[in-house]
Design a protein around this motif. Structure first.
Motif, mmCIF file in Angstrom:
data_model
loop_
_atom_site.group_PDB
_atom_site.id
_atom_site.type_symbol
_atom_site.label_atom_id
_atom_site.label_comp_id
_atom_site.label_asym_id
_atom_site.label_seq_id
_atom_site.Cartn_x
_atom_site.Cartn_y
_atom_site.Cartn_z
ATOM 1 N N GLY A 1 -24.405 28.032 38.203
ATOM 2 C CA GLY A 1 -24.058 29.111 37.228
ATOM 3 C C GLY A 1 -22.834 29.325 38.061
ATOM 4 N N LEU A 2 -23.492 30.046 39.488
ATOM 5 C CA LEU A 2 -22.783 30.717 40.933
ATOM 6 C C LEU A 2 -21.398 30.323 41.064
ATOM 7 N N ALA A 3 -21.853 28.827 40.756
ATOM 8 C CA ALA A 3 -20.273 28.271 41.340
ATOM 9 C C ALA A 3 -19.113 27.795 40.214
ATOM 10 N N ASN A 4 -19.408 27.689 38.494
ATOM 11 C CA ASN A 4 -19.338 28.021 38.063
ATOM 12 C C ASN A 4 -18.484 28.942 37.673
ATOM 13 N N ASP A 5 -19.236 30.584 38.033
ATOM 14 C CA ASP A 5 -18.271 31.779 37.791
ATOM 15 C C ASP A 5 -17.350 31.895 38.292
ATOM 16 N N PHE A 6 -17.308 31.525 39.862
ATOM 17 C CA PHE A 6 -16.589 31.346 41.094
ATOM 18 C C PHE A 6 -15.180 30.851 39.925
ATOM 19 N N TYR A 7 -15.089 30.088 39.456
ATOM 20 C CA TYR A 7 -13.933 29.050 38.764
ATOM 21 C C TYR A 7 -13.649 29.435 38.378
ATOM 22 N N ARG A 8 -14.501 29.969 36.825
ATOM 23 C CA ARG A 8 -13.735 30.826 35.999
ATOM 24 C C ARG A 8 -13.016 32.329 36.605
ATOM 25 N N GLU A 9 -13.276 32.789 38.035
ATOM 26 C CA GLU A 9 -12.312 34.081 38.239
ATOM 27 C C GLU A 9 -10.966 33.325 38.681
ATOM 28 N N ILE A 10 -11.472 32.264 39.398
ATOM 29 C CA ILE A 10 -10.028 32.106 39.571
ATOM 30 C C ILE A 10 -8.736 31.432 38.292
ATOM 31 N N ALA A 11 -9.678 30.431 37.566
ATOM 32 C CA ALA A 11 -8.551 30.461 36.063
ATOM 33 C C ALA A 11 -8.618 31.436 35.321
ATOM 34 N N GLN A 12 -8.880 32.795 35.455
ATOM 35 C CA GLN A 12 -7.533 33.871 35.003
ATOM 36 C C GLN A 12 -5.956 33.870 35.460
ATOM 37 N N PHE A 13 -5.691 33.691 36.861
ATOM 38 C CA PHE A 13 -4.273 33.528 37.483
ATOM 39 C C PHE A 13 -3.595 32.286 37.024
ATOM 40 N N LEU A 14 -4.445 31.613 35.523
ATOM 41 C CA LEU A 14 -3.603 30.503 35.674
ATOM 42 C C LEU A 14 -3.103 30.262 34.288
ATOM 43 N N ASP A 15 -2.476 29.086 33.917
ATOM 44 C CA ASP A 15 -2.059 29.523 32.650
ATOM 45 C C ASP A 15 -2.163 29.462 31.155
ATOM 46 N N PRO A 16 -2.405 29.416 30.033
ATOM 47 C CA PRO A 16 -3.516 30.096 29.562
ATOM 48 C C PRO A 16 -4.136 28.380 28.865
ATOM 49 N N ASP A 17 -3.489 27.575 29.130
ATOM 50 C CA ASP A 17 -4.230 26.297 28.165
ATOM 51 C C ASP A 17 -5.364 25.740 29.610
ATOM 52 N N THR A 18 -4.852 25.935 30.633
ATOM 53 C CA THR A 18 -5.412 25.797 31.992
ATOM 54 C C THR A 18 -6.354 26.508 31.990
ATOM 55 N N ARG A 19 -6.325 28.014 32.035
ATOM 56 C CA ARG A 19 -7.984 29.004 31.847
ATOM 57 C C ARG A 19 -8.521 28.330 30.765
ATOM 58 N N ASP A 20 -7.874 28.650 29.815
ATOM 59 C CA ASP A 20 -9.097 28.169 28.264
ATOM 60 C C ASP A 20 -9.945 26.987 28.454
ATOM 61 N N LEU A 21 -9.024 25.849 29.267
ATOM 62 C CA LEU A 21 -10.154 24.569 29.591
ATOM 63 C C LEU A 21 -10.759 24.700 30.608
ATOM 64 N N ILE A 22 -10.645 25.817 32.059
ATOM 65 C CA ILE A 22 -11.443 25.498 33.172
ATOM 66 C C ILE A 22 -12.637 26.964 32.579
ATOM 67 N N VAL A 23 -12.359 27.645 31.583
ATOM 68 C CA VAL A 23 -13.655 28.506 31.573
ATOM 69 C C VAL A 23 -14.628 27.847 30.199
ATOM 70 N N SER A 24 -13.714 26.699 29.256
ATOM 71 C CA SER A 24 -14.619 26.241 28.402
ATOM 72 C C SER A 24 -15.797 24.685 29.102
ATOM 73 N N SER A 25 -14.666 24.415 30.438
ATOM 74 C CA SER A 25 -15.527 23.311 31.440
ATOM 75 C C SER A 25 -16.869 23.712 31.716
ATOM 76 N N THR A 26 -16.513 24.539 32.335
ATOM 77 C CA THR A 26 -17.757 25.644 33.255
ATOM 78 C C THR A 26 -18.722 26.697 32.053
ATOM 79 N N ALA A 27 -18.743 26.412 30.602
ATOM 80 C CA ALA A 27 -19.758 27.413 29.787
ATOM 81 C C ALA A 27 -21.243 26.852 30.179
ATOM 82 N N GLU A 28 -22.010 28.246 30.455
ATOM 83 C CA GLU A 28 -23.233 27.626 30.053
ATOM 84 C C GLU A 28 -23.451 26.509 28.528
#
Length: 233
Positions: free
Chosen positions: A116-143
């Motif tokens: 969970g902590l690792a995925n939180d970190f990846y979601r933080e970085i994802a906020q700097f990405l294009d929307p499609d990639t950001r949404d994919l990272i967020v959904s892939s790391t969701a609990e």
């Protein structure tokens, strides 16, 4: 332009450095999912009941199912997903070697708290990405469903044996330290990710104050997860 608007305006072909950072993040999340599948499947062998074994094996299969979409996105950026994952294999495997659970309950806490902590970190970085990639990272790391599964099993075990809570609380603190170290190492070792976090003329970045706030958020989420498990952070 507001920071959120600037982030949303990022395009996949913005610049080679951006593309490299995106591929890095997609790759580390991809390998993380593969590694999680392997680890959870192995932990299922420690399950005290057949129901627990099947439930954890089911959780493992959901982790593996996320990889295809991540690899498709890597190919969208013109990279080979297996080559892209290569640099992250050793650091992730080293993390797991340093945090190998000694029993079923340590494995459950690791799946919930460490991942969970690792995925939180990846979601933080994802906020700097294009929307499609950001949404994919967020959904892939969701609990997913494993969160309820882990919380139920750990809380029941602590109720039956309160001494277990103290040991698992120490384990959770160790996982946090190891996970933060891994996250910092990955960001520092990959120049493109470091540059993405630092920002540039065409995109926002993190100054030292915001970087500190990010790690505060990560710590707070870790404490919340520990609380869900009935453990002291």
């Amino acid at each position: 332009m507001a920071e959120s608007d600037a982030r949303a305006s990022l395009a996949p072909d913005a610049d080679p450095g951006y593309v490299e950072a995106v591929v890095d993040l997609l790759a580390v999340v991809s390998y993380g999912e593969i590694s999680a599948f392997e680890r959870l499947a192995e932990d299922a062998k420690l399950a005290p009941t057949l129901r627990d074994k099947l439930d954890l094996a089911t959780v493992a299969s959901t982790e593996l199912a996320k990889v295809a979409a991540l690899h498709e996105r890597i190919r969208h950026f013109g990279a080979d997903p297996f080559e892209a994952m290569g640099p992250f294999r050793n650091p992730i495997e080293e993390f797991h070697a340093h945090t190998a659970p000694s029993d079923w309950y340590e494995g459950l806490v690791k799946a919930y708290v460490g991942d969970g902590l690792a995925n939180d970190f990846y979601r933080e970085i994802a906020q700097f990405l294009d929307p499609d990639t950001r949404d994919l990272i967020v959904s892939s790391t969701a609990e997913g469903s494993h969160a309820e599964f882990v919380v139920d099993r750990v809380r029941a075990a602590i109720a039956a044996d309160p001494r277990l809570g103290g040991r698992l609380a120490l384990w959770g603190r160790r996982l946090m330290g190891e996970a933060l170290t891994q996250a910092q190492r990955i960001a520092a070792d990959r120049d493109a990710l470091s540059a993405l976090l630092a920002g540039g003329l065409d995109r926002p970045g993190l100054d030292l104050a915001e970087l500190g706030r990010m790690f505060t958020r990560l710590t707070e989420r870790h404490m919340a997860r520990m609380g869900e498990l009935g453990l002291d952070a």
